[in-house]
Design a protein around this motif. Sequence first.
Motif, short mmCIF file in Angstrom:
data_model
loop_
_atom_site.label_atom_id
_atom_site.label_comp_id
_atom_site.label_asym_id
_atom_site.label_seq_id
_atom_site.Cartn_x
_atom_site.Cartn_y
_atom_site.Cartn_z
N UNK A 33 38.42 11.71 -5.54
CA UNK A 33 39.20 12.76 -6.20
C UNK A 33 38.77 13.05 -7.62
N UNK A 34 37.68 12.41 -8.07
CA UNK A 34 37.28 12.53 -9.48
C UNK A 34 35.94 13.23 -9.64
N UNK A 35 35.56 14.07 -8.68
CA UNK A 35 34.20 14.62 -8.65
C UNK A 35 33.89 15.77 -9.60
N UNK A 49 23.13 13.84 -0.81
CA UNK A 49 22.67 12.47 -0.52
C UNK A 49 21.74 12.46 0.69
N UNK A 50 22.05 13.33 1.65
CA UNK A 50 21.29 13.31 2.91
C UNK A 50 19.84 13.75 2.75
N UNK A 51 19.51 14.44 1.64
CA UNK A 51 18.12 14.87 1.48
C UNK A 51 17.28 13.85 0.72
N UNK A 52 17.94 12.88 0.08
CA UNK A 52 17.19 11.87 -0.68
C UNK A 52 16.77 10.75 0.27
N UNK A 53 15.47 10.45 0.34
CA UNK A 53 15.00 9.43 1.28
C UNK A 53 15.77 8.11 1.13
N UNK A 54 16.18 7.55 2.24
CA UNK A 54 16.83 6.23 2.31
C UNK A 54 18.25 6.18 1.75
N UNK A 55 18.76 7.32 1.26
CA UNK A 55 20.09 7.29 0.65
C UNK A 55 21.17 7.13 1.72
N UNK A 56 22.15 6.28 1.49
CA UNK A 56 23.27 6.17 2.44
C UNK A 56 24.18 7.39 2.29
N UNK A 57 24.71 7.87 3.38
CA UNK A 57 25.54 9.08 3.35
C UNK A 57 26.97 8.73 3.72
N UNK A 58 27.89 9.08 2.82
CA UNK A 58 29.30 8.74 3.00
C UNK A 58 29.94 9.58 4.09
N UNK A 59 30.93 8.98 4.72
CA UNK A 59 31.65 9.67 5.79
C UNK A 59 33.09 9.97 5.38
N UNK A 64 32.31 13.70 -2.42
CA UNK A 64 31.42 14.86 -2.34
C UNK A 64 30.09 14.58 -1.68
N UNK A 65 29.53 13.43 -1.94
CA UNK A 65 28.28 13.09 -1.29
C UNK A 65 27.08 13.83 -1.83
N UNK A 66 27.04 14.04 -3.14
CA UNK A 66 25.83 14.62 -3.71
C UNK A 66 25.53 14.05 -5.08
N UNK A 80 26.71 10.73 -9.66
CA UNK A 80 26.95 10.53 -8.24
C UNK A 80 28.34 11.07 -7.93
N UNK A 81 28.39 12.17 -7.18
CA UNK A 81 29.68 12.71 -6.74
C UNK A 81 29.97 12.09 -5.39
N UNK A 82 30.61 10.95 -5.43
CA UNK A 82 30.85 10.19 -4.22
C UNK A 82 29.95 8.98 -4.15
N UNK A 83 30.32 8.06 -3.32
CA UNK A 83 29.57 6.83 -3.12
C UNK A 83 29.86 6.36 -1.71
N UNK A 84 29.10 5.38 -1.25
CA UNK A 84 29.45 4.81 0.06
C UNK A 84 30.15 3.47 -0.17
N UNK A 85 30.94 3.09 0.80
CA UNK A 85 31.75 1.87 0.70
C UNK A 85 31.39 0.93 1.84
#
Length: 280
Positions: A33-35, A49-59, A64-66, A80-85
């Motif tokens: 909520x802080x993006x 995140x999905x375009x950066x090689x090897x980056x984990x993508x949040x679900x 935000x995931x970018x 980092x707008x979002x992170x994985x947990x």
Amino acid sequence: MGIGAFSESVEAAAYVRGRTKLRPRVAVVLGSGLGGFGYALDELKHLRFSEVPHFPVSTVYGHGGQLAIGRVNGTPVAVMQGRVHAYEGFKAAQVVFPLRMLRQLGVEKVILTNAAGGIREGLQQGDFVLIRDHINMTGMNPLVGQNDERFGPRFIDMSEAYSPRLRALAQEVAKSQGFAMKEGIYMSVLGPSFETPAEIRAFRMLGADLVGMSTVMETIAARHIGMEVLGISCVTNLAAGLQAEPLSHEEVLETGARVEERLQGLLKALVPRVAEGCSE
Ligand code: HPA
């Protein structure tokens, strides 16, 4: 991940370097909520995140995931707008991969923000709390496994994991904006279920002021690679058993949205100050 993580972080950083001319020395990780800060930059470039090689993508909804790279008051910053947990099923090494990539990119200092439940009496929904120290209750650690000396040494000191210098700087900036931040101990749990009231009573006895599901593994990895860390929790709710309503992710996001402008104001002034003393 693991043994190959170093070369993967080099590869990911090379990709990012190819997408922007900016060379940030400071990074910010934005919690649930802080993006907003990631949209408030000049010369802004967004990388999914999905375009950066090897980056984990949040679900998780609300993350935000970018990766946003831009300038704030002239200072380059990576956000980092979002992170994985770990509760999403990611291994600890995947959770901290973005930090390791950022280090390869040249980042030296990181501001980790999160949404947290308030445990200590007196904490209120919407408060920002500087993390003075943490208690890792996740049962996980990103440094488990064969150590790669290119990241850092096998054993690392954690006695000043959250930089006293950066905390003092953050207090100074907050004060100049007319508010004071409390300080507290952040307890990290694996989640994704919220805690029970009995767990919260136990955590309070152990010395926890705040509880959340992130940050601690990132701090450990950041210290391993020699980054200076500032941690800021937003109290999005009172912890289980301390408020009348049941806990929900919606409440976490709502509170985040309500106070995130204040966080943006703080970060806009703070990031250039944190960047002072970094490499050119
Ligand atoms: N518990 C765990 N994580 C959280 C909470 C909480 O109460 N609020 C926001 N993240």
